[in-house]
Structures are given as structure tokens and as C-alpha cells.
Design a protein around this motif. Structure first.
Motif, PDB file in Angstrom:
ATOM      1  N   MET A  87      38.663  14.167   3.754  1.00 46.44           N
ATOM      2  CA  MET A  87      38.031  14.041   2.657  1.00 46.44           C
ATOM      3  C   MET A  87      39.005  15.057   1.558  1.00 46.44           C
ATOM      4  O   MET A  87      39.646  14.724   0.653  1.00 46.44           O
ATOM      5  CB  MET A  87      36.820  14.564   2.487  1.00 46.44           C
ATOM      6  N   ILE A  88      39.222  16.207   2.145  1.00 40.45           N
ATOM      7  CA  ILE A  88      40.239  17.496   1.603  1.00 40.45           C
ATOM      8  C   ILE A  88      41.493  16.690   1.399  1.00 40.45           C
ATOM      9  O   ILE A  88      42.131  16.716   0.453  1.00 40.45           O
ATOM     10  CB  ILE A  88      40.208  18.547   2.221  1.00 40.45           C
ATOM     11  N   ALA A  89      41.892  16.169   2.540  1.00 40.52           N
ATOM     12  CA  ALA A  89      43.388  15.458   2.426  1.00 40.52           C
ATOM     13  C   ALA A  89      43.442  14.640   1.169  1.00 40.52           C
ATOM     14  O   ALA A  89      44.656  14.671   0.413  1.00 40.52           O
ATOM     15  CB  ALA A  89      43.709  15.100   3.598  1.00 40.52           C
ATOM     16  N   ARG A  90      42.562  13.496   1.344  1.00 40.80           N
ATOM     17  CA  ARG A  90      42.518  12.665   0.214  1.00 40.80           C
ATOM     18  C   ARG A  90      42.686  13.025  -1.114  1.00 40.80           C
ATOM     19  O   ARG A  90      43.268  12.569  -2.007  1.00 40.80           O
ATOM     20  CB  ARG A  90      41.479  11.614   0.441  1.00 40.80           C
ATOM     21  N   VAL A  91      41.669  14.193  -1.464  1.00 44.17           N
ATOM     22  CA  VAL A  91      41.873  14.889  -2.895  1.00 44.17           C
ATOM     23  C   VAL A  91      43.068  15.472  -2.988  1.00 44.17           C
ATOM     24  O   VAL A  91      43.605  15.458  -4.237  1.00 44.17           O
ATOM     25  CB  VAL A  91      40.539  16.012  -2.896  1.00 44.17           C
ATOM     26  N   LEU A  92      43.569  16.060  -2.045  1.00 45.59           N
ATOM     27  CA  LEU A  92      44.880  16.800  -2.326  1.00 45.59           C
ATOM     28  C   LEU A  92      46.017  15.688  -2.525  1.00 45.59           C
ATOM     29  O   LEU A  92      47.106  16.073  -3.404  1.00 45.59           O
ATOM     30  CB  LEU A  92      45.382  17.732  -1.227  1.00 45.59           C
ATOM     31  N   VAL A 135      45.601  12.818  -4.227  1.00 43.96           N
ATOM     32  CA  VAL A 135      45.528  12.541  -5.491  1.00 43.96           C
ATOM     33  C   VAL A 135      46.088  13.403  -6.420  1.00 43.96           C
ATOM     34  O   VAL A 135      46.893  13.126  -7.347  1.00 43.96           O
ATOM     35  CB  VAL A 135      44.017  11.997  -5.663  1.00 43.96           C
ATOM     36  N   ALA A 136      45.798  14.848  -6.044  1.00 43.99           N
ATOM     37  CA  ALA A 136      46.028  15.869  -7.052  1.00 43.99           C
ATOM     38  C   ALA A 136      47.459  16.076  -6.872  1.00 43.99           C
ATOM     39  O   ALA A 136      48.386  16.204  -8.305  1.00 43.99           O
ATOM     40  CB  ALA A 136      45.496  17.199  -6.671  1.00 43.99           C
ATOM     41  N   ALA A 137      48.121  15.888  -5.862  1.00 40.89           N
ATOM     42  CA  ALA A 137      49.722  15.871  -5.828  1.00 40.89           C
ATOM     43  C   ALA A 137      50.379  14.563  -6.488  1.00 40.89           C
ATOM     44  O   ALA A 137      51.372  15.141  -7.369  1.00 40.89           O
ATOM     45  CB  ALA A 137      50.119  15.874  -4.156  1.00 40.89           C
ATOM     46  N   VAL A 138      49.760  13.815  -6.639  1.00 42.59           N
ATOM     47  CA  VAL A 138      50.504  12.511  -7.162  1.00 42.59           C
ATOM     48  C   VAL A 138      50.410  12.872  -8.553  1.00 42.59           C
ATOM     49  O   VAL A 138      51.351  12.629  -9.515  1.00 42.59           O
ATOM     50  CB  VAL A 138      49.556  11.245  -6.736  1.00 42.59           C
ATOM     51  N   SER A 139      49.187  13.234  -9.135  1.00 39.86           N
ATOM     52  CA  SER A 139      48.995  13.675 -10.562  1.00 39.86           C
ATOM     53  C   SER A 139      50.046  14.821 -11.129  1.00 39.86           C
ATOM     54  O   SER A 139      50.523  14.611 -12.174  1.00 39.86           O
ATOM     55  CB  SER A 139      47.454  14.230 -10.653  1.00 39.86           C
ATOM     56  N   LEU A 140      50.013  15.817 -10.367  1.00 39.41           N
ATOM     57  CA  LEU A 140      51.225  16.655 -10.719  1.00 39.41           C
ATOM     58  C   LEU A 140      52.473  16.287 -10.545  1.00 39.41           C
ATOM     59  O   LEU A 140      53.043  16.703 -11.391  1.00 39.41           O
ATOM     60  CB  LEU A 140      50.859  18.007  -9.632  1.00 39.41           C
ATOM     61  N   ALA A 141      52.774  15.314 -10.016  1.00 37.91           N
ATOM     62  CA  ALA A 141      54.211  14.884  -9.639  1.00 37.91           C
ATOM     63  C   ALA A 141      54.428  14.023 -10.815  1.00 37.91           C
ATOM     64  O   ALA A 141      55.645  13.955 -11.296  1.00 37.91           O
ATOM     65  CB  ALA A 141      54.176  14.033  -8.359  1.00 37.91           C
ATOM     66  N   LEU A 142      53.509  13.385 -11.435  1.00 36.76           N
ATOM     67  CA  LEU A 142      53.682  12.570 -12.807  1.00 36.76           C
ATOM     68  C   LEU A 142      53.570  13.507 -13.912  1.00 36.76           C
ATOM     69  O   LEU A 142      53.490  12.791 -15.093  1.00 36.76           O
ATOM     70  CB  LEU A 142      52.533  11.348 -12.722  1.00 36.76           C
ATOM     71  N   GLY A 143      53.301  14.710 -13.918  1.00 30.81           N
ATOM     72  CA  GLY A 143      53.472  15.476 -14.827  1.00 30.81           C
ATOM     73  C   GLY A 143      51.944  15.680 -15.690  1.00 30.81           C
ATOM     74  O   GLY A 143      51.700  16.083 -16.788  1.00 30.81           O
ATOM     75  N   GLY A 144      50.952  15.361 -14.704  1.00 28.99           N
ATOM     76  CA  GLY A 144      49.719  15.696 -15.285  1.00 28.99           C
ATOM     77  C   GLY A 144      49.023  17.014 -15.242  1.00 28.99           C
ATOM     78  O   GLY A 144      47.956  17.402 -14.702  1.00 28.99           O
ATOM     79  N   VAL A 145      49.769  17.935 -15.765  1.00 30.17           N
ATOM     80  CA  VAL A 145      49.573  19.441 -15.831  1.00 30.17           C
ATOM     81  C   VAL A 145      49.034  19.912 -17.242  1.00 30.17           C
ATOM     82  O   VAL A 145      49.574  19.528 -18.171  1.00 30.17           O
ATOM     83  CB  VAL A 145      50.627  20.319 -15.565  1.00 30.17           C
ATOM     84  N   ILE A 197      47.480  25.966  -4.836  1.00 30.68           N
ATOM     85  CA  ILE A 197      46.132  25.952  -5.155  1.00 30.68           C
ATOM     86  C   ILE A 197      45.459  26.346  -6.431  1.00 30.68           C
ATOM     87  O   ILE A 197      44.530  25.320  -6.756  1.00 30.68           O
ATOM     88  CB  ILE A 197      45.448  26.881  -3.864  1.00 30.68           C
ATOM     89  N   ALA A 198      46.039  27.222  -7.239  1.00 34.87           N
ATOM     90  CA  ALA A 198      45.693  27.245  -8.572  1.00 34.87           C
ATOM     91  C   ALA A 198      45.999  26.244  -9.451  1.00 34.87           C
ATOM     92  O   ALA A 198      45.118  26.088 -10.621  1.00 34.87           O
ATOM     93  CB  ALA A 198      46.488  28.565  -8.880  1.00 34.87           C
ATOM     94  N   SER A 199      46.662  25.323  -9.244  1.00 38.20           N
ATOM     95  CA  SER A 199      47.037  24.005 -10.004  1.00 38.20           C
ATOM     96  C   SER A 199      46.169  22.948  -9.628  1.00 38.20           C
ATOM     97  O   SER A 199      46.126  21.709 -10.389  1.00 38.20           O
ATOM     98  CB  SER A 199      48.450  23.769  -9.983  1.00 38.20           C
ATOM     99  N   LEU A 200      45.232  23.013  -8.733  1.00 40.13           N
ATOM    100  CA  LEU A 200      44.488  21.954  -8.188  1.00 40.13           C
ATOM    101  C   LEU A 200      43.131  21.462  -8.873  1.00 40.13           C
ATOM    102  O   LEU A 200      42.635  22.640  -9.744  1.00 40.13           O
ATOM    103  CB  LEU A 200      44.097  21.943  -6.633  1.00 40.13           C
ATOM    104  N   PRO A 201      42.350  20.523  -8.830  1.00 40.75           N
ATOM    105  CA  PRO A 201      41.322  20.291  -9.688  1.00 40.75           C
ATOM    106  C   PRO A 201      40.379  21.506  -9.350  1.00 40.75           C
ATOM    107  O   PRO A 201      40.156  21.932  -8.203  1.00 40.75           O
ATOM    108  CB  PRO A 201      40.837  18.986  -9.097  1.00 40.75           C
ATOM    109  N   ILE A 232      41.095  24.900   2.902  1.00 43.59           N
ATOM    110  CA  ILE A 232      42.000  23.858   2.337  1.00 43.59           C
ATOM    111  C   ILE A 232      43.631  24.506   2.396  1.00 43.59           C
ATOM    112  O   ILE A 232      44.284  23.755   2.363  1.00 43.59           O
ATOM    113  CB  ILE A 232      41.943  23.893   0.639  1.00 43.59           C
ATOM    114  N   PHE A 233      43.663  25.558   3.132  1.00 42.45           N
ATOM    115  CA  PHE A 233      44.988  26.068   3.171  1.00 42.45           C
ATOM    116  C   PHE A 233      45.990  25.254   3.882  1.00 42.45           C
ATOM    117  O   PHE A 233      47.251  24.863   3.574  1.00 42.45           O
ATOM    118  CB  PHE A 233      44.894  27.909   3.790  1.00 42.45           C
ATOM    119  N   PRO A 234      45.560  24.893   5.129  1.00 43.89           N
ATOM    120  CA  PRO A 234      46.327  24.062   5.915  1.00 43.89           C
ATOM    121  C   PRO A 234      46.795  22.637   5.277  1.00 43.89           C
ATOM    122  O   PRO A 234      47.813  22.374   5.344  1.00 43.89           O
ATOM    123  CB  PRO A 234      45.477  23.646   7.307  1.00 43.89           C
TER     124      PRO A 234
END
Length: 312
Positions: free
Chosen positions: A1-6, A8-18, A59-63, A74-76
Motif C-alpha cells: 500500500m505504501i509503495a503504491r502511494v509512493l 503515484v506520488a513519484a509520478v506526480s512529482l516527475a510530471l511537475g505536479g509540485v 518525504i516532505a514533498s509527498l502527499p 515509509i523510510f525504506p
């Protein structure tokens, strides 16, 4: 679950969703046991080091729902996402993607966003003075004068006959809190002996508030009060005037709202000094119209849109 959320968040950041914000993000605290000033290496990718500080910035940039999880949990998974990103970047450099004109264009846009954000952050910090916050607090108190409050308890039942029977029982010496605990269909209040705490007139449905505010402390309603929730037997315990929250209690709210006002003033000032030309989609001149002021916000403490009446 954590990995899936991360992921999604990683893709969002990669696409400029900051998200654009004028307030600096807070980096989560380092794991317990870490020494002050330490920044150890937490992973290596083909010899390239990844330090703990990079993981914490990620981590500070995640949802928010991810940031609320314990850091140790979530660190690992965050390390894995950073490793994946490094590997993809390495592959991209080997393919000379860095020389693609789109890279320069995206870098330019990213730099512009960062400059905007840091400039606004610095200006907001500079312009939010103690005096301005105090003025906002004074305005808040003016717009939110003390209101009458009632502290009441109630017993909620499904029929008028049941409510009348309870009123008769109370007149014969029945214990209000005990009856509420046994018979009220409002289970949350029933656990507190029917206690609803203090409330203003607009916080309850009209029929309930009208009855409660017409009573004196110690009185019990002589006839059942009907609302859309059923039939109520009300006991008024106390009356008072509300007191405004202290400056410290609303300081963050004031700071946020004054920040929006400062940004609005700043942008309005910049537009007033600039020559702005706007055109239609076909390139023809756009009719002149007043520009909306970004960040314009209601005064601190201004009443929000009316909310649905609260169930007593």
C-alpha cells in the motif's frame, strides 16, 4: 500500500505536479537516535551516494496522508523510489536526453516556479509584522463579537408520547442523566447524560435553539420539542456569553490570511507598474477588463458560508 502511494506520488512529482505555495515546507524530523548534525549515507546507486537529508526532503514533498505516517515506516520505501529515480536518470543521461531542447525548456519553467515561490516567501515574511497581525486580530474580534451561549442536555426519542412520558417521569423526580443514558436515541450525547455542551443559537436547528434559548438554567422543557430528528426533552444547565479566542489561539489562522492579503497586494502592485497586453486565442486584442487580485481573502475570522444546522 505504501509503495503504491509512493509510486503515484513519484509520478506526480516527475510530471511537475509540485503545488505552488508561499510558505516553506517543513522537513520531517530525523529518526529517533540520530545525532545532531549527522547526515549519513543511506544508500548507494552504482557508487553514487544518497544521504538521509535527500530522503527527508523527498518525504516532505509527498502527499499529506503519507507524511502523517511514522518516518521509520515509509523510510525504506522512499529510499527505493529515490534509487529507482537515480537509475532512470542514469539511463537518460547515457541516452543524451539532457541535450534535448525540451530539457532546457522544462528547466527554465522549473527555475521560474522556484524563483516565484522563494520571492513570495521572503516578501511575506518581511511584510507580516507583529503590528499587522495585531491589527488583524483586532479586526477579528470586531467581526466576531461575543454571543449568547447555552449549555444544555437533551433526551431524543422517536415519538411525542414517549417524550411526554419522560417529562412526567422527570417531574416525579426522575434523574435526567440516567434517563438520557437509557432512552435517548442520540447515543453520543446519551453517553454524557445527554450533555450537548455550550452552543450558540445558530449551531442548532431552529426549533431546538428557540426552545433552549427561551429557558432559564435549571429548567426542563414542559412540552416536547419536535425537530426533523425526532422529539426532544431539553434541560438548560447554564447560560453565558462567549469569549473570543486569544491571539495565540488564532495566530496561525491570522498569519495564513494575512499572507494571502500580502500576496494579493504584492501582485496588484506589480501589475500596476507593468505593461500587460492580453490577446484572444486567435491573436486579436482582448477587451479590457479589471484584473482579479490573486490572494484576495476575507478578513481574518470572517464568517464562512452558512453550514447545515447541527443535529442536537
Amino acid at each position: 500500500m505504501i509503495a503504491r502511494v509512493l509510486r503515484v506520488a513519484a509520478v506526480s512529482l516527475a510530471l511537475g505536479g509540485v503545488g505552488f505555495a508561499a510558505v516553506a515546507q517543513t522537513t520531517p524530523a530525523a529518526p529517533a537516535g540520530a545525532g545532531a548534525g549527522e547526515d549519513p549515507v543511506v544508500a548507494k546507486v552504482n557508487g553514487s551516494e544518497i544521504k538521509r537529508s535527500e530522503v527527508m526532503r523527498t518525504i516532505a514533498s509527498l502527499p499529506p496522508q503519507v507524511q502523517q505516517m511514522p518516518v521509520q515506516m515509509i523510510f525504506p520505501a522512499v529510499i527505493d523510489q529515490i534509487v529507482n529515480g537515480k537509475l532512470v536518470a542514469e539511463a537518460g543521461y547515457k541516452a543524451n536526453v539532457q541535450n534535448d531542447p525540451e530539457v532546457a525548456e522544462r528547466m527554465k519553467r522549473a527555475e521560474e516556479r522556484i524563483v516565484q515561490e522563494l520571492y513570495l516567501t521572503k516578501e511575506v515574511q518581511k511584510r507580516i509584522t507583529a503590528e499587522r497581525l495585531q491589527e488583524a486580530y483586532n479586526q477579528f474580534k470586531q467581526e466576531n463579537p461575543p454571543q449568547d451561549e447555552v449549555k444544555a442536555s437533551h433526551i431524543l426519542v422517536d415519538s411525542e408520547d414517549a417524550a411526554k412520558a419522560i417529562i412526567a417521569d422527570l417531574k416525579n423526580g426522575g434523574d435526567f442523566a440516567k434517563i438520557a443514558g437509557e432512552k435517548s436515541s442520540d447515543k453520543a450525547a446519551a453517553q454524557q447524560g445527554g450533555d450537548l455542551g455550550y452552543f450558540t443559537k445558530d449551531q442548532m436547528v431552529e426549533q431546538f435553539s428557540t426552545a433552549a434559548f427561551a429557558m432559564k438554567p435549571g429548567e426542563v422543557s414542559q412540552t416536547p420539542v419536535q425537530t426533523q430528528f425526532g422529539w426532544h426533552v431539553i434541560k438548560v444547565v447554564d447560560r453565558r456569553q462567549s469569549t473570543p479566542p486569544t491571539f495565540e489561539e488564532v495566530q496561525e489562522q491570522l498569519r495564513s490570511q494575512v499572507s494571502e492579503q500580502v500576496i494579493g497586494e504584492l501582485v496588484e502592485d506589480l501589475r500596476g507598474k507593468a505593461k500587460v497586453e492580453r490577446f484572444q486565442m486567435d491573436g486579436s486584442p482582448m477587451p479590457e477588463q479589471p484584473a482579479a487580485t490573486p490572494g484576495a481573502a476575507p478578513a481574518p475570522g470572517a464568517a464562512p458560508a452558512p453550514a447545515p444546522a447541527t443535529k442536537p
